[in-house]
Design a protein around this motif. Structure first.
Motif, PDB file in Angstrom:
ATOM      1  N   VAL A 126       0.675  -1.523  -0.225  1.00 29.28           N
ATOM      2  CA  VAL A 126      -0.200  -0.097  -0.131  1.00 29.28           C
ATOM      3  C   VAL A 126       0.697   1.374   0.332  1.00 29.28           C
ATOM      4  O   VAL A 126       0.900   2.014  -0.854  1.00 29.28           O
ATOM      5  CB  VAL A 126      -1.143  -0.079   1.330  1.00 29.28           C
ATOM      6  N   VAL A 127       2.142   1.172   0.761  1.00 21.32           N
ATOM      7  CA  VAL A 127       3.029   2.620   1.310  1.00 21.32           C
ATOM      8  C   VAL A 127       3.755   2.166  -0.234  1.00 21.32           C
ATOM      9  O   VAL A 127       4.083   2.870  -0.383  1.00 21.32           O
ATOM     10  CB  VAL A 127       3.154   2.520   2.869  1.00 21.32           C
ATOM     11  N   SER A 128       4.368   0.982   0.163  1.00 20.50           N
ATOM     12  CA  SER A 128       4.534   1.181  -1.833  1.00 20.50           C
ATOM     13  C   SER A 128       4.604   2.168  -2.986  1.00 20.50           C
ATOM     14  O   SER A 128       5.401   2.331  -3.261  1.00 20.50           O
ATOM     15  CB  SER A 128       5.119  -0.710  -1.973  1.00 20.50           C
ATOM     16  N   ALA A 129       3.444   2.365  -2.910  1.00 21.63           N
ATOM     17  CA  ALA A 129       2.463   2.840  -4.434  1.00 21.63           C
ATOM     18  C   ALA A 129       2.503   3.810  -4.078  1.00 21.63           C
ATOM     19  O   ALA A 129       3.506   4.570  -5.205  1.00 21.63           O
ATOM     20  CB  ALA A 129       1.344   2.216  -4.734  1.00 21.63           C
ATOM     21  N   ASP A 130       3.020   4.998  -2.984  1.00 21.24           N
ATOM     22  CA  ASP A 130       2.984   5.608  -2.497  1.00 21.24           C
ATOM     23  C   ASP A 130       4.318   5.966  -2.506  1.00 21.24           C
ATOM     24  O   ASP A 130       4.919   7.679  -3.669  1.00 21.24           O
ATOM     25  CB  ASP A 130       2.531   6.518  -1.705  1.00 21.24           C
ATOM     26  N   VAL A 131       5.106   5.476  -1.813  1.00 16.96           N
ATOM     27  CA  VAL A 131       6.722   5.373  -2.511  1.00 16.96           C
ATOM     28  C   VAL A 131       7.023   5.577  -3.487  1.00 16.96           C
ATOM     29  O   VAL A 131       7.786   6.190  -4.559  1.00 16.96           O
ATOM     30  CB  VAL A 131       7.146   4.170  -2.006  1.00 16.96           C
ATOM     31  N   ARG A 132       6.558   4.302  -4.335  1.00 16.90           N
ATOM     32  CA  ARG A 132       7.266   4.527  -6.347  1.00 16.90           C
ATOM     33  C   ARG A 132       6.482   5.787  -6.773  1.00 16.90           C
ATOM     34  O   ARG A 132       7.379   5.985  -7.578  1.00 16.90           O
ATOM     35  CB  ARG A 132       6.390   2.998  -7.169  1.00 16.90           C
ATOM     36  N   ALA A 133       5.697   6.278  -6.700  1.00 11.74           N
ATOM     37  CA  ALA A 133       5.122   7.401  -7.364  1.00 11.74           C
ATOM     38  C   ALA A 133       5.626   8.790  -7.053  1.00 11.74           C
ATOM     39  O   ALA A 133       6.037   9.679  -7.761  1.00 11.74           O
ATOM     40  CB  ALA A 133       3.079   7.816  -7.065  1.00 11.74           C
ATOM     41  N   ALA A 134       6.596   8.747  -5.760  1.00  6.12           N
ATOM     42  CA  ALA A 134       6.886   9.723  -4.853  1.00  6.12           C
ATOM     43  C   ALA A 134       8.546   9.851  -6.283  1.00  6.12           C
ATOM     44  O   ALA A 134       9.336  10.830  -5.951  1.00  6.12           O
ATOM     45  CB  ALA A 134       7.006   9.775  -4.027  1.00  6.12           C
TER      46      ALA A 134
END
Lengths: 333, 410, 194
Positions: free
Chosen positions: B323-331
């Motif tokens: 879940v958080v990974s998706a946000d990190v990848r986008a960042a």
């Protein structure tokens, strides 16, 4: 210039705008200076019983609260037709949250007032039958149980009207709705189901429980006044015919409400702390059929002769109410 | 004043110092100690001018909070897990209405299977409800974040949830510096609402909005939530001037020159730091305190130069991954950084220093898959899968797995 | 005891014996001694009589980990009936300490091997329940055991333990517990020598 053609109507003592009554005996609605808490311009259907009842209730409550009234509204017809974006017909502070939580939200409003020592501002919660007896029941029961200082008004049109006339826990037996169609062996809503919210409210022994209809303006206003004179959890259950959902003529709304009361199917009474008090006695009792016939939601009962048993069962319900609440009917059917 | 006390107790004392006026409360493990303590303070009048309302469900709790906040009261409640889900409708409602309610979420797993222990699937499931989400790395942070949350929420008219790991933080005794009441009073002014139910100035709150304006309303909510990123830093600076304690949206640890970094939220960060200290390789860590809005800029800056990011997640998206990974990848978009997801600590399974070190070891030797579950018991999983292949009426999975776990030695 | 290492205690007992409170008091006492400390229970649905564990870490540096104590420096067993049911000694350090609430000796409890593989005087029993009955009037052995633990390991000072107990309990309860703890502490040197 000729004088304008003014028509004078001679009306009875129960009419709204009876100019023959002394000022102090006139209804709130007869006052041209009334607040119009729910003002004109809303999008209710022609003949909507709920709009009428809400207007009656809010204006009286507003006066009793000396203008310091806050209203919390559940999702439903009233909420939708009164606030068509970008307009609002509310002239009181008004909060709509969700479908199930009007009672809890009102609890929160009352708590905020209590926390800051404001005893003058009053809280009124309103919802339809669906939002009150079904999805809102837990929140309502919690508010009752805590005796929170809220007047909750349920406008009962006996189905989920806003979403297209689906059956609710308040839908009467044999009534047609979109989810209890008039087909099959037992057309319409089954017997032996449904909740009597006023009795549930009485079981919580809250300070005040009352039923009323839009047919008796004065009775309704008096009950609002009584409720507003008390503190703690109070419940008012108002029968409001819905021409669309009931399949009745818009001009029949008040007449139908009166027939519901006079048939005994909708008993009108008051209770305090779980004890039955004054009742509206039946003057000119009518057989249930007279009430049912003008409503297309009961048309299937009159199509052929095959539903005599159902009609008898409905009559029996009315008889039971008359006995249970001591409605004092002289006629029997 | 520095004291050794239970995390829940510290939060309750601090919330009381924030002078809430209405606290609706419904119990759920492991938040109970917090609301019990607040309730006791109201009853003994240690906390004055506050109404503690024992409601009949979490849905009622958030609903009462909505009413109280709309009436202009500073409002607080707490929940976890199933309770957070039960009030989900009301969460969206509170955010959509712009009411600055503050709530503690004592992070706990969501059933089925029913599980009372810590992971972050509850708050993660509500990451899109429009609330500010803050995650506490330890009980000192949890304490300070609550004061900051009230200030931040009221500044922006956006509700805020402070997430603290259930049991692991709520029930842990550790040294905590409780902010003095005078300090809190200086930091937190009386609540002045942007909108309020006022008989002298009636407004309609909660009207329907149709297609012609709904997009704009939602865009503004997104815009408002994004302001919390820079406001957090500004308000944290104010707090630091008063207390000497620094809160930041993200917390870098030994990232200078690090080629590998572990990103995490909440208390597991302490274990990660301990694990890293025991290694010779250049590994760093980044703990996120602010999760919604996602501090993309700060994350991107902090992970500059890192080749491999491991996101250690206490929740996941079944059928998808982190879940958080998706946000990190986008960042990190546009950079060649490798991002791996490691799902750990679900349902209260301890994340040990040793496991984290093994995980990092796998990463630095190129053996960490894109998605993996830390300390997964393959033997139990395989046994259950074989059972299902063999028998159609294989029975309740929870029951089977418990039997497999009991019968097979580790 | 090295001041640079973290001293980790694992307490075993049954629900209702005050094992969770014991860990908390221990951590408060360590704090009062000016150390860093952490305490937490093994969390479960509370039920009287069910096996429970609690943990306490004491250090001179801030404690960052939160996993259960897997390699205890000391194990406290508040209920001897757990001894052959639950693996209470799992991960115990080679020079670790063991304190068991019992009127029997470790040998009588079948722990000869444990005694043999650990330094002399590190594995002891103390009749904490009896002492508690005597001084507190209730069979609640937790604080009494802490007194013994303090004497056995030096993890906290008796003075700090007393202060922690007085801060937590009303005077009447605190008094009895403090006396029980002191009595247990006095016993330790003799049983450690035995």
């Amino acid at each position: 210039m000729t004088a304008p053609d003014v028509k004078f109507y001679q009306v009875g003592s129960r009419a709204v705008g009876n100019r023959l009554l002394p000022l102090d005996q006139r209804s709130e609605q007869a006052d041209p200076q009334r607040h119009n808490a729910l003002t004109s311009g809303h999008r209710a259907c022609q003949g909507c019983g709920e709009a009428l009842a809400a207007r009656y209730v809010l204006d009286t409550a507003y006066t009793e609260a000396k203008g310091r009234l806050v209203s919390v509204n559940a999702t439903g017809c009233l909420e939708v037709f009164s606030t068509p974006y970008p307009e609002s017909s509310w002239q009181v502070p008004w909060l709509h949250s969700l479908f199930a939580n009007a009672a809890s939200v009102a609890t929160g409003v009352a708590a905020a007032l209590e926390a800051r020592g404001d005893t003058g501002t009053r809280v009124l919660a309103q919802g339809g039958d669906g939002g009150t007896v079904d999805i809102g029941l837990a929140c309502l029961s919690g508010m009752f149980e805590r005796n929170d200082d809220v007047l909750y008004v349920c406008y009962d049109n006996e189905a989920y009207m806003n979403t297209g006339v689906q059956r609710s826990g308040a839908t009467p037996p044999a009534a047609r709705t979109a989810t209890t169609e008039a087909v099959g062996v037992q057309p319409g809503n089954p017997f032996g189901t449904g909740k009597d919210l006023p009795r549930i409210a009485m079981a919580h022994e809250i300070p005040y429980v009352a039923t009323a209809t839009v047919a008796d303006l004065r009775d309704l206003e008096a009950k609002v006044r009584t409720a507003m004179s008390l503190r703690g959890a109070r419940y008012l259950h108002v029968l409001v015919p819905c021409p669309l959902g009931w399949g009745s003529a818009p001009s029949d709304t008040i007449a139908l409400a009166r027939l519901a009361q006079r048939s005994g199917l909708f008993p009108v009474y008051e209770a305090r702390h779980g004890e039955l008090g004054a009742v509206l006695p039946l003057r000119g009792r009518v057989p249930v059929e007279e009430y049912l016939r003008p409503q297309r939601r009961y048309a299937h009962l009159f199509r052929d002769g095959s539903h005599a048993a159902t009609l008898e069962a409905l009559q029996h319900l009315a008889d039971r109410n008359i006995a249970r609440y001591g409605l004092g009917a002289e006629e029997t059917f | 004043m520095r004291e050794q006390l239970e995390g829940s107790r510290a939060v309750a004392e601090t919330v009381a110092r924030c002078r809430p006026q209405v606290v609706p409360a419904y119990p759920i493990t492991p938040q109970t100690h917090i609301v019990e303590a607040v309730g006791a303070m109201v009853k003994s009048e240690a906390l004055e001018n506050c109404r503690f309302v024992t409601v009949e469900s979490e849905f009622a709790a958030m609903s009462a909070a909505i009413g109280a906040s709309a009436m202009g009261a500073r409002t607080y409640t707490a929940t976890a897990s199933q309770g957070l889900l039960y009030m989900a409708e009301a969460l969206y409602n509170a955010a959509g209405l712009g009411l600055p309610i503050v709530m503690t979420v004592a992070n706990r797993a969501i059933g089925a299977p029913i599980n009372i222990w810590n992971d972050q699937s509850d708050s993660m499931s509500q990451r899109d409800c429009g609330w500010i989400q803050l995650y506490a790395a330890d009980n000192q942070a949890a304490t300070d974040l609550h004061v900051l949350a009230f200030r931040l929420a009221e500044q922006l008219s956006v509700p805020a949830m402070v997430c603290m790991d259930g049991f692991v933080l709520t029930h842990a005794f550790e040294p905590i510096d409780l902010p003095e009441p005078e300090i809190v009073d200086r930091y937190l002014p009386t609540y002045r609402p942007r909108q309020v139910l006022d008989p002298d100035d009636p407004v309609t709150i909660g009207a329907m909005v149709g297609p012609e304006a709904f997009t704009e309303v939602r865009y503004l909510a997104h815009h408002q939530l994004q302001q919390a990123d820079h406001w957090f830093t500004e308000l944290a600076d104010d707090w630091s001037l008063l207390t000497g304690r620094h809160l930041a949206t993200v917390n870098p640890y030994r990232l200078d020159g690090a080629r590998t970094a572990v990103v995490s939220l909440g208390s597991v960060g302490g274990t990660v730091a301990e694990a890293i200290d025991g290694l010779v390789e250049p590994v760093g860590a980044l703990g996120l305190t602010l999760y919604r809005p996602f501090p993309a800029g700060a994350v991107r800056d902090a992970l500059d130069g890192v080749e491999h990011v491991i996101v250690l997640e206490r929740a996941f998206s079944p059928g998808a991954g982190g879940v958080v990974s998706a946000d990190v990848r986008a960042a990190l978009a546009g950079r060649p950084t490798r991002v791996s997801t490691v799902v750990a600590g679900l349902g209260g399974r301890s994340v040990t220093t040793a496991s984290v070190q093994r995980m990092i070891g796998a990463a630095t030797t190129g053996r960490l898959p894109a998605l993996s579950f830390l300390d997964l018991r393959d033997d139990i999983v395989d046994r259950e899968l074989a059972h299902r292949d063999a028998v159609h009426r294989s029975g309740p999975p929870a029951h089977n797995l418990l039997r497999h776990a009991a019968s097979r030695p580790r | 005891m090295s001041s640079r290492a973290t001293f980790e205690v694992r307490l075993h007992g049954r629900g209702g014996q005050g094992v969770v409170t014991a860990a908390e008091l221990l951590s408060v006492a360590a704090f009062l001694d000016g150390r860093e400390s952490q305490a937490f229970p093994s969390f479960g649905s509370e039920r009287m009589g069910a096996p429970v564990m609690s943990f306490c870490r004491v250090s001179d540096r801030p404690i960052r980990v939160r996993e259960p104590v897997l390699k205890p420096s000391a194990v406290v067993v508040a209920d001897a009936t757990l001894l052959h049911h639950v693996d209470v000694f799992s991960g115990l350090a080679a020079d670790g300490f063991v304190l068991i609430n019992s009127a029997f000796s470790p040998t009588d409890l079948g722990l000869e091997e444990l005694v043999a593989t650990h330094p002399a005087g590190h594995v002891i029993t103390v009749p904490a329940t009896d002492l508690a009955r005597e001084h507190v009037g209730r069979p609640l052995p937790n604080v009494c055991l802490l007194g013994a633990l303090a004497a056995l390991t030096g993890i906290v000072s008796l003075g700090a333990l007393e202060q922690a107990v007085r801060e937590r309990f009303p005077a009447a309860v605190a008094d009895g517990n403090v006396r029980a703890a002191a009595a247990a502490a006095t016993l330790v040197p003799e049983v450690a020598r035995a």
